[in-house]
Design a protein around this motif. Structure first.
Motif, PDB file in Angstrom:
ATOM      1  N   ALA A  39      47.199  28.626  28.476  1.00  0.00           N
ATOM      2  CA  ALA A  39      46.207  27.439  29.325  1.00  0.00           C
ATOM      3  C   ALA A  39      46.354  29.103  31.055  1.00  0.00           C
ATOM      4  N   GLN A  40      47.546  29.078  30.844  1.00  0.00           N
ATOM      5  CA  GLN A  40      47.740  31.113  32.237  1.00  0.00           C
ATOM      6  C   GLN A  40      46.363  31.852  32.069  1.00  0.00           C
ATOM      7  N   MET A  41      46.035  32.087  30.859  1.00  0.00           N
ATOM      8  CA  MET A  41      45.731  33.177  30.718  1.00  0.00           C
ATOM      9  C   MET A  41      43.843  33.056  30.477  1.00  0.00           C
ATOM     10  N   VAL A  42      43.413  31.420  29.833  1.00  0.00           N
ATOM     11  CA  VAL A  42      42.229  30.639  30.369  1.00  0.00           C
ATOM     12  C   VAL A  42      41.913  30.955  31.665  1.00  0.00           C
ATOM     13  N   ALA A  43      43.512  30.434  32.174  1.00  0.00           N
ATOM     14  CA  ALA A  43      42.670  30.254  33.766  1.00  0.00           C
ATOM     15  C   ALA A  43      42.674  31.952  34.828  1.00  0.00           C
ATOM     16  N   GLU A  44      43.497  32.945  34.237  1.00  0.00           N
ATOM     17  CA  GLU A  44      43.010  34.081  34.861  1.00  0.00           C
ATOM     18  C   GLU A  44      41.627  34.167  34.370  1.00  0.00           C
ATOM     19  N   LYS A  45      41.289  34.407  33.124  1.00  0.00           N
ATOM     20  CA  LYS A  45      40.300  34.381  32.646  1.00  0.00           C
ATOM     21  C   LYS A  45      38.493  33.681  33.410  1.00  0.00           C
ATOM     22  N   ALA A  46      38.759  32.923  33.922  1.00  0.00           N
ATOM     23  CA  ALA A  46      37.980  32.132  34.234  1.00  0.00           C
ATOM     24  C   ALA A  46      37.930  32.279  35.325  1.00  0.00           C
ATOM     25  N   ALA A  47      38.785  32.795  36.579  1.00  0.00           N
ATOM     26  CA  ALA A  47      39.058  33.274  38.189  1.00  0.00           C
ATOM     27  C   ALA A  47      38.332  34.681  37.938  1.00  0.00           C
ATOM     28  N   GLN A  48      38.803  35.981  37.091  1.00  0.00           N
ATOM     29  CA  GLN A  48      37.320  36.669  37.183  1.00  0.00           C
ATOM     30  C   GLN A  48      36.374  36.778  36.374  1.00  0.00           C
ATOM     31  N   TYR A  49      35.820  35.689  35.472  1.00  0.00           N
ATOM     32  CA  TYR A  49      34.369  35.380  35.700  1.00  0.00           C
ATOM     33  C   TYR A  49      33.402  34.726  37.122  1.00  0.00           C
ATOM     34  N   ALA A  50      34.871  34.391  37.293  1.00  0.00           N
ATOM     35  CA  ALA A  50      34.172  33.198  38.873  1.00  0.00           C
ATOM     36  C   ALA A  50      33.825  34.951  39.786  1.00  0.00           C
ATOM     37  N   SER A  51      34.938  35.303  40.137  1.00  0.00           N
ATOM     38  CA  SER A  51      34.703  36.229  40.831  1.00  0.00           C
ATOM     39  C   SER A  51      33.816  37.739  40.850  1.00  0.00           C
ATOM     40  N   ARG A  52      33.662  37.673  39.176  1.00  0.00           N
ATOM     41  CA  ARG A  52      32.538  38.841  38.960  1.00  0.00           C
ATOM     42  C   ARG A  52      31.067  37.600  39.128  1.00  0.00           C
ATOM     43  N   THR A  53      31.423  36.401  39.148  1.00  0.00           N
ATOM     44  CA  THR A  53      29.669  35.738  38.865  1.00  0.00           C
ATOM     45  C   THR A  53      29.685  35.530  40.566  1.00  0.00           C
ATOM     46  N   GLU A  54      30.294  35.566  41.176  1.00  0.00           N
ATOM     47  CA  GLU A  54      29.843  35.809  42.806  1.00  0.00           C
ATOM     48  C   GLU A  54      29.556  36.702  43.670  1.00  0.00           C
ATOM     49  N   GLN A  55      29.857  38.242  43.002  1.00  0.00           N
ATOM     50  CA  GLN A  55      30.047  39.361  43.117  1.00  0.00           C
ATOM     51  C   GLN A  55      28.639  39.859  42.547  1.00  0.00           C
ATOM     52  N   LEU A  56      27.685  39.155  41.520  1.00  0.00           N
ATOM     53  CA  LEU A  56      26.579  39.176  40.866  1.00  0.00           C
ATOM     54  C   LEU A  56      25.489  38.466  41.810  1.00  0.00           C
ATOM     55  N   GLU A  57      26.147  37.662  42.479  1.00  0.00           N
ATOM     56  CA  GLU A  57      25.056  36.575  42.572  1.00  0.00           C
ATOM     57  C   GLU A  57      24.961  37.036  44.241  1.00  0.00           C
ATOM     58  N   GLN A  58      25.981  38.550  45.023  1.00  0.00           N
ATOM     59  CA  GLN A  58      25.796  37.854  46.291  1.00  0.00           C
ATOM     60  C   GLN A  58      24.851  39.461  46.165  1.00  0.00           C
TER      61      GLN A  58
END
Length: 93
Positions: A39-58
């Motif tokens: 669950a921790q690994m999945v949460a970390e991956k989700a945070a990484q994807y969210a961060s990358r998504t924000e960068q792409l949106e910008q």
């Protein structure tokens, strides 16, 4: 009931309790810990994807501004974008 049946059942229940305490309980604890780590690994991956998504949106927002801008600074803005010198919070105009 057979007189030997009571001690056999008593010993069997005791052995079953010992087996459960020695093998089953640690196995459940191991599975629980493993699920927590996953669950921790999945949460970390989700945070990484969210961060990358924000960068792409910008980046898309910057590209939209560049594409809709008809000014003479268009080439400079594209070069800034290529160089990575465009700050997301700073407007290009």
């Amino acid at each position: 009931m057979s007189p030997m049946l009571v001690p056999i059942l008593g010993i069997s229940c005791g052995l079953l309790a010992i087996f459960g305490g020695v093998f089953v309980k640690p196995w459940f604890a191991y599975r629980h810990r493993r699920m927590e780590l996953e669950a921790q690994m999945v949460a970390e991956k989700a945070a990484q994807y969210a961060s990358r998504t924000e960068q792409l949106e910008q980046r898309v927002r910057v590209l939209e501004r560049i594409a809709t801008d008809r000014g003479i600074e268009l080439a400079d803005q594209i070069e800034q974008l290529r160089d990575g010198t465009v700050e997301p919070s700073r407007p290009l105009n």
